[in-house]
Scaffold this active site. Structure first.
Site, PDB file in Angstrom:
ATOM      1  N   GLU A 131       0.878  -1.173   0.000  1.00 31.28           N
ATOM      2  CA  GLU A 131       0.000   0.000   0.000  1.00 31.28           C
ATOM      3  C   GLU A 131       0.908   1.213   0.000  1.00 31.28           C
ATOM      4  O   GLU A 131       1.920   1.238   0.694  1.00 31.28           O
ATOM      5  CB  GLU A 131      -0.880   0.009   1.248  1.00 31.28           C
ATOM      6  N   GLU A 145      -2.231  11.141   3.939  1.00 28.52           N
ATOM      7  CA  GLU A 145      -3.274  10.829   4.927  1.00 28.52           C
ATOM      8  C   GLU A 145      -3.268  11.944   5.956  1.00 28.52           C
ATOM      9  O   GLU A 145      -2.212  12.488   6.291  1.00 28.52           O
ATOM     10  CB  GLU A 145      -2.985   9.514   5.656  1.00 28.52           C
TER      11      GLU A 145
END
Length: 197
Positions: A71, A76
Site C-alpha cells: 500500500e 493521509e
C-alpha cells in the site's frame, strides 16, 4: 473541481445501517512506476473523526492480501492531529500491525492548496508536498516481496473516511459532519509515466 464529502446521514441500505455517507473513488487505470501529483485542499475536512486520504493499492494482489502486496499512502490526515500529513508505505515486513511501518510526517496548513506527490521508480518511492521531499522509501538490497512488493500495477484511490481505527482514535464529532459535512477538494490528479529504457 471534485468535492469528496462525508456527511452525517443515515444509510439504511448498508448492513448494518450506517450514520455517515462518503465516497471512495478508484481509478480504472493502473500503473507500475511514475509520478503522481494530486492538488488537494482540506479546508473543510479537519473535523474530529475525519480521515481523508490519497493512496494506492495493488490491482492484482500478486503477493497476497493486505499488507503483503503493498500500500502506498501519498497523503493521509486525521482530524485529531491538525496539519500533520503522513506519507507511508505498508508491506509484509513494514506495517503498523507489527510496529515496523515506514513513513514520515510533515506539518503544514492543510486548509491551503497543496500538491501531494510521489515519484515511484523500480528502486524507491519519494514523497513530496509542493515539490519538497520529506520521505524516501528505498528498496533494500536483496529485497523480497516482503520488503518491496512495489513491482506490480497499483491504482489510485481518493476518499474521506469517518472514524475507523486511525481517524476515529480520539472520537468523532458528529456535529462536524452536519450540513454540508466535511469536504476534501481535488483540483487535479496528474499521472506521468516514466520514460522506458
Amino acid at each position: 473541481m471534485l468535492h469528496i464529502r462525508a456527511v452525517l446521514e443515515t444509510y439504511d441500505d448498508a448492513v448494518p445501517p450506517v450514520e455517515y455517507t462518503s465516497a471512495r473513488m478508484l481509478t480504472r487505470l493502473d500503473w507500475k512506476y511514475g509520478r503522481f501529483r494530486i492538488r488537494a485542499r482540506l479546508a473543510n475536512c479537519t473535523g474530529l473523526g475525519t480521515w481523508p486520504a490519497i493512496w494506492m493499492l495493488p490491482t492484482e494482489w500478486k503477493y497476497g492480501g493486505w499488507p503483503d502486496s503493498g500500500e502506498i499512502d501519498i497523503m493521509e490526515h486525521v482530524g485529531y492531529d491538525l496539519g500533520a500529513v503522513l506519507g507511508t508505505v505498508h508491506t509484509k515486513a513494514f506495517n503498523h500491525i507489527i510496529g515496523t511501518q515506514r513513513g514520515s510526517v510533515l506539518t503544514t496548513h492543510v486548509e491551503d492548496w497543496h500538491v501531494y506527490d510521489i515519484l515511484w521508480t523500480e528502486d524507491r518511492i519519494d514523497f513530496m508536498i509542493d515539490n519538497v521531499k520529506y520521505f524516501e522509501f528505498a528498496k533494500v538490497a536483496e529485497a523480497t516481496s516482503a520488503e518491496w512488493p512495489f513491482d506490480q500495477n497499483f491504482h489510485l484511490i481518493l476518499n474521506v473516511a469517518v472514524g475507523g481505527g486511525f481517524g476515529g482514535a480520539k472520537g468523532v464529532d458528529k456535529d462536524a459532519f452536519g450540513g454540508f459535512g466535511q469536504i476534501m477538494e481535488i483540483d487535479y490528479v496528474r499521472v506521468y509515466q516514466l520514460p522506458k529504457d
